[in-house]
Design an enzyme around this catalytic site. Structure first.
Site, short mmCIF file in Angstrom:
data_model
loop_
_atom_site.label_atom_id
_atom_site.label_comp_id
_atom_site.label_asym_id
_atom_site.label_seq_id
_atom_site.Cartn_x
_atom_site.Cartn_y
_atom_site.Cartn_z
N CYS A 116 33.56 -7.30 99.02
CA CYS A 116 34.74 -6.93 98.19
C CYS A 116 35.88 -6.35 99.02
O CYS A 116 37.00 -6.25 98.53
CB CYS A 116 34.32 -5.95 97.10
SG CYS A 116 33.00 -6.62 96.08
N HIS A 256 40.29 -2.68 94.08
CA HIS A 256 39.29 -3.72 93.85
C HIS A 256 38.79 -3.59 92.41
O HIS A 256 38.61 -2.48 91.91
CB HIS A 256 38.14 -3.54 94.86
CG HIS A 256 36.96 -4.38 94.54
ND1 HIS A 256 37.06 -5.74 94.37
CD2 HIS A 256 35.65 -4.05 94.35
CE1 HIS A 256 35.86 -6.21 94.08
NE2 HIS A 256 34.99 -5.22 94.06
N ASN A 286 34.66 -9.25 88.40
CA ASN A 286 34.69 -8.97 89.85
C ASN A 286 34.59 -10.28 90.61
O ASN A 286 33.52 -10.89 90.67
CB ASN A 286 33.53 -8.02 90.19
CG ASN A 286 33.50 -7.63 91.66
OD1 ASN A 286 34.27 -8.17 92.47
ND2 ASN A 286 32.63 -6.70 92.01
C1 LIG Z 1 25.94 -2.08 87.15
C2 LIG Z 1 26.52 -0.95 86.32
C3 LIG Z 1 27.56 -1.47 85.37
C4 LIG Z 1 25.40 -0.32 85.49
O1 LIG Z 1 25.93 0.75 84.73
P1 LIG Z 1 25.21 2.17 84.73
O2 LIG Z 1 25.97 3.00 83.80
O3 LIG Z 1 25.12 2.63 86.16
O4 LIG Z 1 23.83 1.81 84.14
P2 LIG Z 1 22.39 2.09 84.77
O5 LIG Z 1 22.16 1.19 85.93
O6 LIG Z 1 22.22 3.56 84.99
O7 LIG Z 1 21.48 1.64 83.57
C5 LIG Z 1 21.49 2.37 82.34
C6 LIG Z 1 20.71 1.57 81.33
O8 LIG Z 1 21.50 0.45 80.93
C7 LIG Z 1 20.72 -0.72 81.05
N1 LIG Z 1 21.60 -1.86 81.34
C8 LIG Z 1 21.96 -2.33 82.56
N2 LIG Z 1 22.74 -3.40 82.37
C9 LIG Z 1 22.86 -3.61 81.05
C10 LIG Z 1 23.53 -4.55 80.26
N3 LIG Z 1 24.26 -5.54 80.79
N4 LIG Z 1 23.45 -4.44 78.92
C11 LIG Z 1 22.73 -3.47 78.33
N5 LIG Z 1 22.06 -2.54 79.05
C12 LIG Z 1 22.14 -2.60 80.37
C13 LIG Z 1 19.75 -0.44 82.17
O9 LIG Z 1 18.63 -1.30 82.09
C14 LIG Z 1 19.40 1.00 81.87
O10 LIG Z 1 18.45 1.01 80.86
P3 LIG Z 1 17.24 2.07 80.89
O11 LIG Z 1 17.90 3.41 80.85
O12 LIG Z 1 16.47 1.71 79.67
O13 LIG Z 1 16.52 1.81 82.18
C15 LIG Z 1 27.14 0.13 87.23
O14 LIG Z 1 26.14 0.83 87.91
C16 LIG Z 1 28.12 -0.42 88.22
O15 LIG Z 1 29.18 -0.88 87.88
N6 LIG Z 1 27.79 -0.31 89.52
C17 LIG Z 1 28.67 -0.75 90.57
C18 LIG Z 1 28.64 -2.23 90.64
C19 LIG Z 1 29.64 -2.78 91.58
O16 LIG Z 1 30.76 -2.37 91.58
N7 LIG Z 1 29.20 -3.74 92.38
C20 LIG Z 1 30.03 -4.54 93.21
C21 LIG Z 1 30.22 -4.00 94.54
S1 LIG Z 1 31.78 -3.30 94.65
#
Ligand SMILES: CC(C)(COP(=O)(O)OP(=O)(O)OC[C@H]1O[C@@H](n2cnc3c(N)ncnc32)[C@H](O)[C@@H]1OP(=O)(O)O)[C@@H](O)C(=O)NCCC(=O)NCCS
EC number: 2.3.1.180
Length: 332
Positions: A116, A256, A286
């Site tokens: 990214c 980004h 993204n």
């Molecule tokens: C991926 C992302 C959106 C997940 O959001 P989060 O708030 O961190 O969520 P978590 O990973 O803590 O998961 C919380 C719960 O939501 C659930 N969950 C994850 N994705 C889900 C979805 N698409 N729909 C519903 N639930 C979801 C998880 O399974 C978890 O459930 P659990 O508590 O029963 O285990 C977030 O972590 C993120 O944006 N990370 C950075 C990603 C990124 O920018 N990547 C590119 C590199 S720059």
């Protein structure tokens, strides 16, 4: 002789037509439009569906759009950098394929893999060749077919990413415009949180790796989220302090586009209001290296010569950085 700066003098882009909506994703995995909008901020993303089409096809269309818009002949281009983590194939570089498809024959070209942060790392690289006086026209094309490495059975990654490409032309300027400074950083330890397990020299492709779905993007979302929020904001604030600029001096922050919450946290730390932030994550998701130039393309008509702009990115590697530039042209 006046100092030469490297200035972006045009932006082109290409987006595939197919729109993968949250409603469609909700039929593929256990998720909902509400969850995706609340936790990420993406409504739809573009997907390159056509059989036999790859990253270079989108990249070539973006470069063609750029050359046409800027009235540049392919023969004038000195160098082409392709920022991508989804190359057409491991060998050769996608940059060479794009150069071939766009009739750029007098340039050398290479791929830059910084996920990214690929666009800002490429812009820093292009800046060196322009500032030294060596080259007059450098094309940077950020192109990603993220759908080729995403597991559409994994709800934690599949809503995040989209396909697309954008390209900029970088030329010398002796006016008070162009790239003023950049700070780029990496931390290889971050690789454990975001990577593709197989297909490289560490774990070549095998029946086993395919069966275990190890050719898809692996991400520990929370660890990446935390690192992205702190690193992107830290480096953006650092470059503001280094140049003694405050939020009121900045026309646009171009972050980004990974997660709306990361964008908002970065802007908050910089003291920048939402009105000054380029945001298009809702419609493209993204697109990895392509998010920042796609923002510049979307907002091009609102940009004025001399506008102070801060670019900020964070990605796999980990890689992150921030660029301070002055926009080089008024809307055409
Ligand atoms: C991926 C992302 C959106 C997940 O959001 P989060 O708030 O961190 O969520 P978590 O990973 O803590 O998961 C919380 C719960 O939501 C659930 N969950 C994850 N994705 C889900 C979805 N698409 N729909 C519903 N639930 C979801 C998880 O399974 C978890 O459930 P659990 O508590 O029963 O285990 C977030 O972590 C993120 O944006 N990370 C950075 C990603 C990124 O920018 N990547 C590119 C590199 S720059």
């Amino acid at each position: 002789m006046a100092n030469i700066r490297a200035a972006i003098t045009g932006v082109g882009a290409f987006l595939p037509e197919y729109r993968l909506t949250n409603e469609e994703i909700s039929k593929m995995v256990d998720t909902s439009d509400e969850w995706i909008m609340q936790r990420i901020g993406i409504k739809e993303r573009r997907i390159l569906k056509e059989e036999g089409k790859a990253t270079s096809d989108m990249g070539a269309r973006a470069v063609e759009n750029l050359l046409e818009k800027t009235g540049t002949s392919p023969d004038e281009v000195d160098m082409l950098i392709c920022a991508t983590i989804t190359p057409d194939m491991n060998i050769p570089a996608t940059a060479n394929i794009i150069a071939h498809k766009t009739n750029i024959h007098n340039a050398w070209s290479f791929d830059l893999n910084a996920a990214c942060s690929g666009f800002i790392f490429s812009l820093s690289t292009a800046t060196q060749f322009i500032e030294s006086g060596r080259y007059k026209k450098v094309v940077i094309v950020a192109a990603e077919k993220m759908s080729s490495i995403i597991n559409y059975e994994d709800r934690t990654t599949c809503p995040l990413f989209g396909d697309g490409a954008a390209a900029v032309l970088v030329e010398p300027s002796t006016e008070d415009v162009g790239v003023i400074d950049y700070i780029n950083r990496v931390d290889g330890l971050g690789r454990h949180h975001l990577h593709i397990k197989a297909g490289g020299s560490l774990k070549p492709a095998s029946e086993e790796t395919v069966k275990n779905k190890e050719h898809y993007l692996y991400q520990e979302g929370q660890a990446v989220f935390k690192a992205a929020v702190s690193s992107m904001a830290d480096v953006a604030v650092e470059i503001m302090e280094k140049h003694n600029i405050s939020a009121k001096d900045i026309a646009w922050l171009v972050p980004h586009q990974a997660n709306m919450r990361i964008i908002e946290a970065t802007a908050r730390r910089m003291g920048i209001s939402k009105k000054q932030v380029m945001i298009n994550i809702r419609k493209y998701g993204n697109t990895t290296a392509a998010t920042i130039p796609l923002c510049l393309w979307d907002y091009e008509k609102q940009l004025k010569k001399g506008d102070n702009i801060i670019l900020a990115a964070f990605g796999a590697g980990f890689t992150w950085g921030s660029t301070y530039l002055k926009w080089a042209y008024d809307p055409k």
